[in-house]
Design a protein around this motif. Structure first.
Motif, PDB file in Angstrom:
ATOM      1  N   THR A  33       0.856  -1.177   0.000  1.00  0.00           N
ATOM      2  CA  THR A  33       0.000   0.000   0.000  1.00  0.00           C
ATOM      3  C   THR A  33       0.897   1.233   0.000  1.00  0.00           C
ATOM      4  N   ALA A  34       0.377   2.318  -0.568  1.00  0.00           N
ATOM      5  CA  ALA A  34       1.112   3.585  -0.546  1.00  0.00           C
ATOM      6  C   ALA A  34       0.554   4.518   0.515  1.00  0.00           C
ATOM      7  N   ASP A  35      -0.447   4.038   1.249  1.00  0.00           N
ATOM      8  CA  ASP A  35      -1.188   4.880   2.184  1.00  0.00           C
ATOM      9  C   ASP A  35      -0.974   4.416   3.626  1.00  0.00           C
ATOM     10  N   ASP A  49       4.858 -10.536   9.035  1.00  0.00           N
ATOM     11  CA  ASP A  49       6.057 -10.964   9.750  1.00  0.00           C
ATOM     12  C   ASP A  49       7.091  -9.840   9.787  1.00  0.00           C
ATOM     13  N   LEU A  50       6.979  -8.901   8.824  1.00  0.00           N
ATOM     14  CA  LEU A  50       7.890  -7.759   8.790  1.00  0.00           C
ATOM     15  C   LEU A  50       7.259  -6.642   7.970  1.00  0.00           C
ATOM     16  N   VAL A  51       7.547  -5.397   8.352  1.00  0.00           N
ATOM     17  CA  VAL A  51       7.040  -4.227   7.623  1.00  0.00           C
ATOM     18  C   VAL A  51       8.218  -3.454   7.039  1.00  0.00           C
ATOM     19  N   LEU A  52       8.143  -3.183   5.735  1.00  0.00           N
ATOM     20  CA  LEU A  52       9.074  -2.263   5.070  1.00  0.00           C
ATOM     21  C   LEU A  52       8.308  -0.957   4.912  1.00  0.00           C
ATOM     22  N   LEU A  53       8.793   0.091   5.556  1.00  0.00           N
ATOM     23  CA  LEU A  53       8.001   1.309   5.697  1.00  0.00           C
ATOM     24  C   LEU A  53       8.771   2.533   5.216  1.00  0.00           C
ATOM     25  N   ASP A  54       8.241   3.189   4.178  1.00  0.00           N
ATOM     26  CA  ASP A  54       8.855   4.415   3.680  1.00  0.00           C
ATOM     27  C   ASP A  54       8.538   5.575   4.633  1.00  0.00           C
ATOM     28  N   TRP A  55       9.525   6.389   4.881  1.00  0.00           N
ATOM     29  CA  TRP A  55       9.334   7.542   5.783  1.00  0.00           C
ATOM     30  C   TRP A  55       8.375   8.556   5.160  1.00  0.00           C
ATOM     31  N   MET A  56       8.617   8.902   3.880  1.00  0.00           N
ATOM     32  CA  MET A  56       7.864   9.972   3.224  1.00  0.00           C
ATOM     33  C   MET A  56       6.738   9.388   2.372  1.00  0.00           C
ATOM     34  N   ILE A  57       5.586   9.149   2.993  1.00  0.00           N
ATOM     35  CA  ILE A  57       4.418   8.692   2.251  1.00  0.00           C
ATOM     36  C   ILE A  57       3.309   9.713   2.402  1.00  0.00           C
ATOM     37  N   GLU A  58       2.333   9.640   1.488  1.00  0.00           N
ATOM     38  CA  GLU A  58       1.228  10.591   1.510  1.00  0.00           C
ATOM     39  C   GLU A  58       0.372  10.393   2.763  1.00  0.00           C
TER      40      GLU A  58
END
Length: 232
Positions: A33-35, A49-58
């Motif tokens: 998801t991008a949200d 089991d794991l989250v890859l999370l972008d800092w700068m999301i909308e």
């Protein structure tokens, strides 16, 4: 061996497609998801089991998503790796203090990221990598579905096996009957919480055969835990 479930929260579609390709090639089950708000819903519905999370999301920022994931009971212990173009030490420290387990600065090599994710999972969830779960004199092989205590094979039913596996993955942590039902039987289960007690008794009987010490601790008014030091 079940696939590791990865939740990717990233709004750069080109990077997203590249990462999905690399992780699916390595047998990961990837949801994207991008949200930020949707990420929280997805994580709550089916904890990854794991989250890859972008800092700068909308919308909701990655930092806030990280903070909220750490507050939600079902995701409080899920590893989080943050992806960001922000490379300043202060930003890295802020991300780690918020609850991230690791921090990858863009641009990065997808292959290196896959390796780093694998390393985190091996550390926190060895069974996902097919590695044995070890605790005191207990060894569980999640590939062959065999459990040994002090070298002796311990026959377990499927539910007792899943129950022990859950405890081995979280030694020392106390789980209520309701949390065990969610984690071992699944969210859709209509089993009574007291059924957990029956399976705990069966698991204890199998593990304690021959006078072995009881390593499953009953915590009054709270639930059950696997003794952290491997001994009662």
């Amino acid at each position: 061996m079940s696939k590791a479930k990865l939740l990717l929260v990233e709004d750069d579609m080109a990077l997203t497609e590249l990462l999905i390709w690399h992780f699916e090639r390595e047998e990961f089950q990837v949801r994207h998801t991008a949200d930020g708000e949707e990420a929280l819903l997805l994580a709550q519905e089916n904890p990854p089991d794991l989250v890859l999370l972008d800092w700068m999301i909308e919308g909701l920022s990655g930092i806030e998503v990280c903070r909220r994931l750490r507050r939600m009971p079902d995701t409080a212990n899920v590893p989080i790796i943050m992806l960001t173009a922000r490379g300043e030490e202060e930003d890295r420290v802020r991300g780690l203090e918020t609850g991230a387990d690791d921090y990858v600065t863009k641009p990065f090599s997808p292959r290196e990221l896959v390796a780093r994710v694998g390393a985190v999972l091996r550390r926190v969830r060895p069974a996902l990598a097919g590695e044995p779960l070890l605790h005191g004199d207990i060894a569980m092989d999640t590939v062959s579905y065999k459990v040994r205590r002090d070298g002796q094979v311990i026959p377990l039913g499927p539910t007792e096996f899943r129950l022990l596996k859950h405890f081995l993955e979280h030694p020392g942590r106390v789980f209520s009957r309701e949390r065990l039902l969610d984690s071992v039987w699944g969210h859709d289960s209509d089993i009574e919480p007291r059924t957990v007690d029956v399976h705990i008794r069966r698991l204890r009987k199998a593990l304690n055969k021959g006078g072995k010490p009881d390593i499953i601790r009953t915590v009054r008014s709270a639930g059950y835990a696997l003794d952290a030091d491997g001994a009662s």
